[in-house]
Design an enzyme around this catalytic site. Structure first.
Site, PDB file in Angstrom:
ATOM      1  CB  ALA A 107      -0.917   0.011   1.226  1.00 27.66           C
ATOM      2  CG  ASP A 108       2.652   5.099  -1.548  1.00 28.89           C
ATOM      3  OD1 ASP A 108       3.776   4.917  -1.054  1.00 28.89           O
ATOM      4  OD2 ASP A 108       2.232   6.221  -1.904  1.00 28.89           O
TER       5      ASP A 108
END
Length: 209
Positions: free
Chosen positions: A79-80
């Site tokens: 994720a970012d």
């Protein structure tokens, strides 16, 4: 503690993130997960990319670094999260002065928090993104100074944690998933995991390994 509400159906969840908040959020979904050994990933992105597309792009980039080592029964989660303020991607601050400057720019404005998530197995990859709008009340210099000096803004996009003091006194309104601002859109993650885990993992033939 009660037994976990297990939706993994024989799959193992592998979290490729150094963020203690993401680990806590996954565990709060009652999902057991293994933390992947860190791999350094170049987090640059094309300069002409729309800011809203950056988190999904980076989550795919992070996933790609781990694909060759995935086991047949593992689901990789990368994720970012980015803050977008008036069309500008706001990353993590370089130092406390930069953190204070970021918060001054957020003060009194509504910004967007976008998290891109990639779920990958040896057979498939799926990426989605979630967007949350956060309205900040005007912040005084004293409030900003207190926060950056007494909390940990340096490891957070936009230099703030909504679950910390600055969120209590600064957030005037929110539209969307609260947990997305912390780093993972939990309802969307849960729904996408259910689709993958509806069938148990199948070991690949040797020729496909």
């Amino acid at each position: 503690m009660a037994n976990r509400f297990d939706i993994l159906n024989g799959w193992e969840l592998l979290l490729a993130s150094a963020s203690p908040r993401r680990r806590e959020l996954v565990e709060n979904l009652q999902l057991s997960c293994e933390i992947a050994s860190p791999i350094e990933v170049d987090e640059s992105y094309p300069g002409n990319m729309r800011p809203e597309e950056v988190p999904a792009y980076l989550s795919r980039k992070k996933a790609h670094a781990y694909l060759s080592s995935l086991k047949h029964n593992q689901i990789l989660l990368t994720a970012d999260t980015v803050v977008i303020n008036r069309g500008e991607v706001v990353g993590k601050p370089r130092d406390l002065n930069d953190a204070a400057a970021m918060l001054r720019r957020l003060s009194g404005h509504t910004h967007k928090v976008v998290t891109g998530v990639t779920l990958a197995t040896v057979r498939s990859q799926h990426t989605f993104a979630e967007e949350t709008e956060v309205e900040f009340a005007p912040l005084t210099d004293r409030e900003i100074a207190y926060y950056v000096e007494n909390f940990s803004p340096l490891d957070k996009a936009g230099a703030y944690g909504i679950q910390e003091w600055i969120g209590y006194i600064g957030v005037r309104g929110i539209r969307g998933d609260f947990y997305n601002v912390m780093g993972l859109p939990l309802r969307a993650l849960y729904e996408h995991l259910l689709k993958i885990t509806s069938r148990p993992p199948v070991r690949l033939p040797m020729a496909d390994l």
